[in-house]
Write an enzyme that holds these catalytic residues in place. Structure first.
Site, short mmCIF file in Angstrom:
data_model
loop_
_atom_site.label_atom_id
_atom_site.label_comp_id
_atom_site.label_asym_id
_atom_site.label_seq_id
_atom_site.Cartn_x
_atom_site.Cartn_y
_atom_site.Cartn_z
N ASP A 154 -6.16 1.60 -13.98
CA ASP A 154 -6.75 2.97 -13.44
C ASP A 154 -7.30 3.67 -14.59
O ASP A 154 -7.99 4.71 -14.49
CB ASP A 154 -5.66 3.90 -12.76
CG ASP A 154 -4.43 4.08 -13.49
OD1 ASP A 154 -4.44 3.64 -14.75
OD2 ASP A 154 -3.59 4.68 -13.25
N SER A 155 -7.35 2.89 -15.82
CA SER A 155 -8.17 3.50 -16.96
C SER A 155 -9.73 3.69 -16.56
O SER A 155 -10.36 4.35 -17.31
CB SER A 155 -7.97 2.72 -18.13
OG SER A 155 -8.17 1.25 -17.98
N ASP B 154 -3.76 -2.15 -10.89
CA ASP B 154 -2.75 -0.78 -10.73
C ASP B 154 -2.96 -0.04 -9.48
O ASP B 154 -3.80 0.21 -8.74
CB ASP B 154 -3.63 0.26 -11.75
CG ASP B 154 -3.00 0.17 -13.35
OD1 ASP B 154 -1.99 -0.37 -13.60
OD2 ASP B 154 -3.67 0.62 -14.33
N LYS C 279 0.56 -3.28 -10.40
CA LYS C 279 1.39 -2.72 -11.51
C LYS C 279 1.59 -1.43 -11.14
O LYS C 279 0.83 -0.49 -10.32
CB LYS C 279 0.30 -2.89 -12.78
CG LYS C 279 1.10 -2.07 -13.95
CD LYS C 279 0.53 -2.61 -15.25
CE LYS C 279 -0.88 -1.99 -15.78
NZ LYS C 279 -0.61 -0.44 -15.68
N GLU D 252 3.70 2.23 -12.77
CA GLU D 252 4.34 2.99 -14.20
C GLU D 252 5.78 3.45 -13.60
O GLU D 252 5.95 4.11 -12.70
CB GLU D 252 3.33 4.03 -14.70
CG GLU D 252 2.23 3.49 -14.91
CD GLU D 252 1.13 4.64 -15.49
OE1 GLU D 252 1.45 5.81 -15.52
OE2 GLU D 252 0.18 4.08 -15.47
N GLU E 227 3.35 0.30 -23.41
CA GLU E 227 2.51 1.09 -24.14
C GLU E 227 2.86 2.02 -25.14
O GLU E 227 3.80 2.94 -24.83
CB GLU E 227 1.62 1.95 -22.98
CG GLU E 227 0.42 2.34 -23.54
CD GLU E 227 -0.57 3.02 -22.56
OE1 GLU E 227 -0.59 2.48 -21.45
OE2 GLU E 227 -1.65 3.55 -22.81
#
Ligand code: KIV
Length: 265
Positions: free
Chosen positions: A45-46, A84, A113, A115, A182
């Site tokens: 999602d960057s 993501d 993925k 978080e 990260e």
């Protein structure tokens, strides 16, 4: 050519072969990364920052992720594809399952993925139960940037380091099969990689992780604005993009990237 599997990535960890990962958002880049030996993509999602120009990943939607993932999958043949789940797309187990299924069915993802630590255990459980491979993401969690007060190194004090380690163990226990770490001190990256049996992929987490990932636009020096300490521009010393990608893959495989100058204490 068939895609690498989770079993291949797991065997790489077991055999001590480093895993070279990069982000991918479109078919042309995916093809180029694929041809130059990248083991896995994260359709991150960057993309909200590097493709869409937002100042965080928070505005990215499920439709965006499906669109970019499908493009990446169409453009590539070999690399393993991790996609993501974007912000607010996994707030309940039901929503998590629906959206993960979309990334797989419409986006062609091999793994999704998400978080977070303990708070994700119920969401992970429902995915694992349905046979959907899950990648965790700990340390600096960009979707929590507001709570974290910015993009800061995590796990520097004893309490937060042990919380990240305990979260990593809980996520593995819950059934995740890859973990991204990260922006944490290199020693904590090593401890978690040595403790877990699943592959641990670092971004600003030191050289001792089982693999490395970078945002491709950072690795090629395309991104503008703030450059994090862990970023290395591999295009600087190469003649073309193919050579730059190969240089990244080789540096990861040989344990030459990240160096101490790209790592946190
Ligand atoms: O969104 C992203 O690019 C990520 C990175 C850790 C690769 O999640």
């Amino acid at each position: 050519m068939s895609r690498l599997t989770l079993e291949t990535l797991q065997a790489m960890k077991t055999q001590g072969e480093k895993i070279a990962v990069l982000t991918a958002y479109d078919a042309s880049f995916a093809a180029m990364l694929d041809e130059n030996g990248v083991d896995a993509f994260i359709v991150g999602d960057s993309l909200g920052m590097v493709c869409q120009g937002h100042d965080s990943t928070l505005p990215v939607t499920m439709d965006d992720m499906v669109y970019h993932s499908a493009n990446v999958v169409r453009g590539s043949q070999r690399s393993y594809v991790i996609v993501d789940l974007p912000y607010q797309s996994y707030t309940t187990p039901e929503q998590t399952l629906t959206n993960a299924q979309r990334l797989i069915d419409e986006g062609g993802a091999q793994m999704v993925k998400l978080e977070g630590g303990q708070k994700q255990l119920a969401n992970i459980a429902v995915l694992v139960e349905q046979g959907i491979p899950v990648c965790g993401h700990l340390g600096l969690e960009p979707q929590s940037v507001k709570e974290l007060g910015g993009y800061k190194v995590q796990g520097r004090d004893e309490d937060s380091a042990s919380r990240i380690l305990e979260d990593a163990k809980s996520l593995q226990q819950a059934g995740i099969q890859i973990l991204v770490l990260e922006c944490i001190p290199a020693a904590l990256g090593k401890l978690i990689s040595d403790t877990l049996t699943i592959p641990v992929i670092g971004i600003g987490a030191g050289v001792d992780c089982d693999g490395q990932v970078l945002v491709t636009y950072d690795m090629l020096g395309i991104s503008r604005g703030h450059k994090a300490k862990f970023v290395k521009n591999f295009a600087q010393s190469q003649n073309n993009l193919d050579d730059a990608i190969r240089a990244y893959v080789d540096a990861v495989k040989q344990g030459q990237y990240p160096g101490p100058e790209h790592s946190y204490q």
